[in-house]
Enzyme design. Structure first.
Site, mmCIF file in Angstrom:
data_model
loop_
_atom_site.group_PDB
_atom_site.id
_atom_site.type_symbol
_atom_site.label_atom_id
_atom_site.label_comp_id
_atom_site.label_asym_id
_atom_site.label_seq_id
_atom_site.Cartn_x
_atom_site.Cartn_y
_atom_site.Cartn_z
ATOM 1 N N HIS A 88 0.826 -1.203 0.000
ATOM 2 C CA HIS A 88 0.000 0.000 0.000
ATOM 3 C C HIS A 88 0.863 1.257 0.000
ATOM 4 O O HIS A 88 2.065 1.205 0.273
ATOM 5 C CB HIS A 88 -0.953 0.003 1.200
ATOM 6 N N ARG A 141 -4.821 16.029 5.061
ATOM 7 C CA ARG A 141 -5.553 14.874 5.541
ATOM 8 C C ARG A 141 -4.756 14.210 6.658
ATOM 9 O O ARG A 141 -3.519 14.262 6.674
ATOM 10 C CB ARG A 141 -5.864 13.873 4.428
#
Length: 343
Positions: free
Chosen positions: A280, A289
């Site tokens: 990932h 974020r």
């Protein structure tokens, strides 16, 4: 400290650079420009994201095992983590990353020092380029470093993080028991699921500041987690991507109230390669974020031996070794670690 942290002490957790003062950076520095990984780009095959599983579903255990085999990652609802607590963690993390740079630097991780504190991603030393990220890692008690950030007002942050970790630990061990049963491992015979001594547990608060050129930057570089299980709380803004064979990089679109669960290398080895250790990454975005990752690994002396059966193969694909031995190999070889221990 735990085997995971101890073995990474002089490798993954040694900061090579100090995080940028992102508030004063208006163009992407050359140090943070990443080349396009064209060989890993999506192939054009449309793929929906990882499955969303309700832990309260009577069929949850089967769905979890299916996700472990096909994705190595899933989003979980009905997990029991209070919404208010998840919101409080978000609020406390925002308060931390909103601090002036000189204040955050008071809790900077130092080479060979504490595993807790402010700094760059632990995997930074393995890459030539820097990631568009600042983070705060908590191993053990959060009080020592929190006092450096808020000398007179650290109790709220510490209380929230301790409560959050305890909730995640209980959930993680519930998931481990489900997965162990599928491997025909009796959870009642695994000592560290009852006695937490020696566990390597870390909480990483991640901040991805607004990026002036997100298409050429990288929030977190591609990797697999060494841990047994990682639990991630994402913000509403998407940025996490997982690599799926035949589809390339697939966005994990946040589901309100869900947490993301992904398997690490240790579960992959235990399952004799049947369960996926998910690769990932996090892409940079034009707006800030946050995410919060909880890493859980067994004690360093736990022996990781591939389970052999008709379902998981009758020939071991990987060598038998301790968690500490594997973490040392990962700290040296990084993404080639699993290849190093293949039979």
């Amino acid at each position: 400290m735990g085997a995971l942290a101890e073995s990474y002490k002089d490798t993954l957790l040694e900061p090579q650079h100090i995080p940028l003062d992102y508030g004063s950076v208006h163009t992407l520095p050359d140090s943070h420009v990443w080349l396009d990984e064209s060989d890993e780009s999506p192939s054009g095959v449309h793929t929906t994201g990882p499955p969303v599983i309700d832990l309260a579903d009577p069929d949850a255990a089967r769905l979890i095992i299916q996700a472990c085999e096909t994705w190595g990652v899933f989003q979980l609802i009905g997990h029991g983590i209070p919404t208010k607590l998840m919101e409080d963690v978000q609020s406390e993390a925002e308060k931390l990353f909103d601090l002036p740079v000189d204040q955050k630097m008071k809790a900077l991780r130092s080479p060979g020092g504490s595993q807790s504190g402010y700094g760059l991603p632990p995997i930074s030393p393995f890459f030539e380029k820097l990631m568009w990220h600042e983070g705060y890692h908590i191993m053990g008690s959060p009080i020592e470093h929190a006092k450096l950030l808020w000398p007179n007002d650290y109790q709220g942050f510490c209380g929230t993080m301790v409560h959050y970790r305890s909730q995640l630990k209980a959930l993680t061990e519930q998931l481990i028991r489900i997965i162990f049963k599928s491997l025909n491992i009796n959870p009642e015979e695994v000592a560290w699921l009852k006695d937490t001594e020696g566990l390597s547990i870390g909480l990483q608060l991640n901040c991805y500041p607004p990026c002036p050129d997100p298409t050429r930057a990288m929030g977190i570089a591609p990797h697999t987690d060494t841990s047994l299980i990682t639990i991630l709380q994402q913000s509403k803004v998407s940025g996490l991507q997982v690599f799926k064979e035949g589809a390339g990089w697939v966005l994990v679109q946040p589901v309100p109230g869900a947490i993301t669960v992904n398997l690490g290398d240790i579960f992959h080895i235990l399952s004799n390669g049947v369960f996926t250790t998910v690769r990932h990454r996090v892409v940079a975005t034009p707006i800030r974020r946050l995410s919060f990752a909880y890493f859980y690994a067994p004690p360093g002396d736990f022996i990781v031996s591939p389970v052999l059966s008709k379902d998981f193969g009758e020939v071991p694909r990987y060598q038998t070794l301790s968690v500490k031995e594997y973490v040392g190999i990962k700290g040296k070889h990084f993404e080639k670690a699993l290849s190093v221990i293949q039979n």
